[in-house]
Design a protein around this motif. Sequence first.
Motif, PDB file in Angstrom:
ATOM      1  N   GLU A 237      47.890  82.540  87.615  1.00  0.00           N
ATOM      2  CA  GLU A 237      49.012  82.295  88.467  1.00  0.00           C
ATOM      3  C   GLU A 237      48.708  82.235  90.119  1.00  0.00           C
ATOM      4  O   GLU A 237      49.153  81.145  90.761  1.00  0.00           O
ATOM      5  CB  GLU A 237      50.081  83.047  88.054  1.00  0.00           C
ATOM      6  N   SER A 238      48.038  83.178  90.571  1.00  0.00           N
ATOM      7  CA  SER A 238      47.903  83.191  92.088  1.00  0.00           C
ATOM      8  C   SER A 238      46.764  82.072  92.487  1.00  0.00           C
ATOM      9  O   SER A 238      46.934  81.334  93.514  1.00  0.00           O
ATOM     10  CB  SER A 238      47.233  84.681  92.442  1.00  0.00           C
ATOM     11  N   ALA A 239      45.773  81.986  91.661  1.00  0.00           N
ATOM     12  CA  ALA A 239      44.794  80.779  92.050  1.00  0.00           C
ATOM     13  C   ALA A 239      45.881  79.329  91.842  1.00  0.00           C
ATOM     14  O   ALA A 239      45.473  78.579  92.973  1.00  0.00           O
ATOM     15  CB  ALA A 239      43.887  80.810  90.999  1.00  0.00           C
ATOM     16  N   ARG A 240      46.567  79.292  90.941  1.00  0.00           N
ATOM     17  CA  ARG A 240      47.232  77.869  90.835  1.00  0.00           C
ATOM     18  C   ARG A 240      48.226  77.972  92.133  1.00  0.00           C
ATOM     19  O   ARG A 240      48.139  76.607  92.861  1.00  0.00           O
ATOM     20  CB  ARG A 240      48.257  78.150  89.700  1.00  0.00           C
ATOM     21  N   ILE A 241      49.075  78.944  92.509  1.00  0.00           N
ATOM     22  CA  ILE A 241      49.656  78.557  93.836  1.00  0.00           C
ATOM     23  C   ILE A 241      48.812  78.531  95.345  1.00  0.00           C
ATOM     24  O   ILE A 241      49.303  77.842  95.947  1.00  0.00           O
ATOM     25  CB  ILE A 241      50.527  80.064  94.010  1.00  0.00           C
ATOM     26  N   ILE A 242      47.705  79.282  95.308  1.00  0.00           N
ATOM     27  CA  ILE A 242      46.765  79.108  96.293  1.00  0.00           C
ATOM     28  C   ILE A 242      46.312  77.990  96.619  1.00  0.00           C
ATOM     29  O   ILE A 242      46.012  77.424  97.527  1.00  0.00           O
ATOM     30  CB  ILE A 242      45.908  80.430  96.258  1.00  0.00           C
ATOM     31  N   GLY A 243      45.898  77.207  95.385  1.00  0.00           N
ATOM     32  CA  GLY A 243      45.130  76.057  95.296  1.00  0.00           C
ATOM     33  C   GLY A 243      43.699  76.142  95.419  1.00  0.00           C
ATOM     34  O   GLY A 243      43.103  75.190  96.063  1.00  0.00           O
ATOM     35  N   ALA A 244      43.195  77.427  95.158  1.00  0.00           N
ATOM     36  CA  ALA A 244      41.709  77.604  95.353  1.00  0.00           C
ATOM     37  C   ALA A 244      41.310  78.696  94.450  1.00  0.00           C
ATOM     38  O   ALA A 244      42.074  79.397  93.932  1.00  0.00           O
ATOM     39  CB  ALA A 244      41.352  78.255  96.763  1.00  0.00           C
ATOM     40  N   VAL A 245      40.086  78.552  94.129  1.00  0.00           N
ATOM     41  CA  VAL A 245      39.406  79.589  93.049  1.00  0.00           C
ATOM     42  C   VAL A 245      38.128  80.097  93.653  1.00  0.00           C
ATOM     43  O   VAL A 245      37.366  79.263  94.306  1.00  0.00           O
ATOM     44  CB  VAL A 245      39.191  78.689  91.906  1.00  0.00           C
ATOM     45  N   ASN A 246      37.809  81.444  93.641  1.00  0.00           N
ATOM     46  CA  ASN A 246      36.685  81.938  93.898  1.00  0.00           C
ATOM     47  C   ASN A 246      35.964  82.678  93.026  1.00  0.00           C
ATOM     48  O   ASN A 246      34.980  83.210  92.977  1.00  0.00           O
ATOM     49  CB  ASN A 246      36.627  82.809  95.225  1.00  0.00           C
ATOM     50  N   CYS A 247      36.558  82.631  91.626  1.00  0.00           N
ATOM     51  CA  CYS A 247      36.175  83.191  90.565  1.00  0.00           C
ATOM     52  C   CYS A 247      36.533  82.642  89.371  1.00  0.00           C
ATOM     53  O   CYS A 247      37.727  82.478  89.049  1.00  0.00           O
ATOM     54  CB  CYS A 247      36.446  84.831  90.546  1.00  0.00           C
ATOM     55  N   ALA A 248      35.509  82.396  88.538  1.00  0.00           N
ATOM     56  CA  ALA A 248      35.615  81.575  87.130  1.00  0.00           C
ATOM     57  C   ALA A 248      35.259  82.563  85.884  1.00  0.00           C
ATOM     58  O   ALA A 248      34.380  83.415  86.099  1.00  0.00           O
ATOM     59  CB  ALA A 248      34.748  80.420  87.197  1.00  0.00           C
ATOM     60  N   VAL A 249      36.094  82.956  85.273  1.00  0.00           N
ATOM     61  CA  VAL A 249      36.086  83.664  84.081  1.00  0.00           C
ATOM     62  C   VAL A 249      36.036  83.172  82.777  1.00  0.00           C
ATOM     63  O   VAL A 249      36.969  82.330  82.446  1.00  0.00           O
ATOM     64  CB  VAL A 249      37.225  84.671  84.184  1.00  0.00           C
ATOM     65  N   LYS A 250      35.086  83.273  81.695  1.00  0.00           N
ATOM     66  CA  LYS A 250      35.308  82.594  80.494  1.00  0.00           C
ATOM     67  C   LYS A 250      36.076  83.519  79.357  1.00  0.00           C
ATOM     68  O   LYS A 250      35.854  84.879  79.103  1.00  0.00           O
ATOM     69  CB  LYS A 250      33.824  82.650  79.815  1.00  0.00           C
ATOM     70  N   ARG A 251      37.239  83.178  79.041  1.00  0.00           N
ATOM     71  CA  ARG A 251      38.371  83.673  78.425  1.00  0.00           C
ATOM     72  C   ARG A 251      38.438  82.859  77.026  1.00  0.00           C
ATOM     73  O   ARG A 251      39.270  81.894  76.997  1.00  0.00           O
ATOM     74  CB  ARG A 251      39.510  83.945  79.127  1.00  0.00           C
ATOM     75  N   ASN A 252      38.219  83.629  75.661  1.00  0.00           N
ATOM     76  CA  ASN A 252      38.487  82.992  74.568  1.00  0.00           C
ATOM     77  C   ASN A 252      38.005  81.538  74.653  1.00  0.00           C
ATOM     78  O   ASN A 252      38.451  80.657  73.940  1.00  0.00           O
ATOM     79  CB  ASN A 252      39.821  82.951  74.234  1.00  0.00           C
ATOM     80  N   GLY A 253      36.770  81.527  75.156  1.00  0.00           N
ATOM     81  CA  GLY A 253      36.068  79.861  75.019  1.00  0.00           C
ATOM     82  C   GLY A 253      36.620  79.082  76.028  1.00  0.00           C
ATOM     83  O   GLY A 253      36.147  77.814  76.199  1.00  0.00           O
ATOM     84  N   ARG A 254      37.610  79.307  77.069  1.00  0.00           N
ATOM     85  CA  ARG A 254      38.249  78.560  78.037  1.00  0.00           C
ATOM     86  C   ARG A 254      37.741  79.282  79.366  1.00  0.00           C
ATOM     87  O   ARG A 254      37.856  80.364  79.569  1.00  0.00           O
ATOM     88  CB  ARG A 254      39.610  78.553  78.104  1.00  0.00           C
ATOM     89  N   TRP A 255      37.333  78.297  80.280  1.00  0.00           N
ATOM     90  CA  TRP A 255      37.114  78.684  81.618  1.00  0.00           C
ATOM     91  C   TRP A 255      38.328  78.781  82.399  1.00  0.00           C
ATOM     92  O   TRP A 255      38.882  77.634  82.911  1.00  0.00           O
ATOM     93  CB  TRP A 255      35.769  77.771  82.368  1.00  0.00           C
ATOM     94  N   ILE A 256      38.726  79.798  83.217  1.00  0.00           N
ATOM     95  CA  ILE A 256      39.837  79.889  83.669  1.00  0.00           C
ATOM     96  C   ILE A 256      39.474  80.592  85.229  1.00  0.00           C
ATOM     97  O   ILE A 256      38.728  81.305  85.460  1.00  0.00           O
ATOM     98  CB  ILE A 256      40.736  81.286  83.220  1.00  0.00           C
ATOM     99  N   GLY A 257      40.233  79.874  86.288  1.00  0.00           N
ATOM    100  CA  GLY A 257      39.910  80.041  87.708  1.00  0.00           C
ATOM    101  C   GLY A 257      40.959  81.160  88.175  1.00  0.00           C
ATOM    102  O   GLY A 257      42.100  81.136  88.103  1.00  0.00           O
TER     103      GLY A 257
END
Length: 281
Positions: free
Chosen positions: A81-101
């Motif tokens: 949620e916060s990455a979506r609102i901010i519009g920027a990612v500094n951390c990528a995490v693999k969760r259940n086979g999907r890469w989430i920013g």
Amino acid sequence: MNFLPTLTGSLSQPAADNPTVAIMEAAYAHHGLHYRYINMDVPPELLADAVRGAKAQGYVGFNCSLPHKVAIIEHLDGLAESARIIGAVNCAVKRNGRWIGENTDGKGFLHSLTPVVDPTRKHVVILGAGGAARAIAVELALAGATRVTIANRARERGQELADLVNGKTDAKASFIPWEGNLPLPADADVVVNATSIGLAPDWQARVPVQADSFPAHAVVADVIPNPPRTLFLGEAEARGCRILDGLGMLVNQAATNFAFWTGVEPDKDVMRRVLEQVFTA
């Protein structure tokens, strides 16, 4: 049986001395985790290749620095949620086979702030409107701050951040122009210097606010980790304010990354001690 290390890392451009490498490696060792944190130079034109390589090599996550924080989004499967609102990612995490920013800049600040004061129903004043200010404003608004005041020299950028907070969160945000020595609002509960003014080697640079306007009841924070005690914090403490240095934000940001990737809550004291050594060496 041989075990390959589980990898995390940083996709950076350009590479600089990265204190995160030191504190992440120290935390992995302290907790006996078979992880490595590796910093890599990635020019913008090779970002897609770097992400494919990280996925292929079994990374469970990675950080990315400027100028990749926006460009990385198209290479991920979704955003928190916060990455979506901010519009920027500094951390990528693999969760259940999907890469989430994720964006852990604001989370790092929030986690350093909450032991001192709960931002719920508080008035937050943020100096600056860059990436750090954007992340902090959004995260504190999502955490329950009711008012956010943005002070910035460039009116368009400051107003844009205020509009973002108003449009995407329940907080009420406003912009005030930063001209000369800014008088701080008397009802501010939290004041944050989110600019780079005072960062070493220019540690003698002064954040232009009226020194006698720091509200004595306020918590005053600086995002600058080096030096930990800035002139800005010294002026605030002289007025009776509680202060938070930038080391806390950096440690908590790294700790949040660590927990996202490993599922383990790290010992923050270990991370802070290493960081203090990095910045005093």
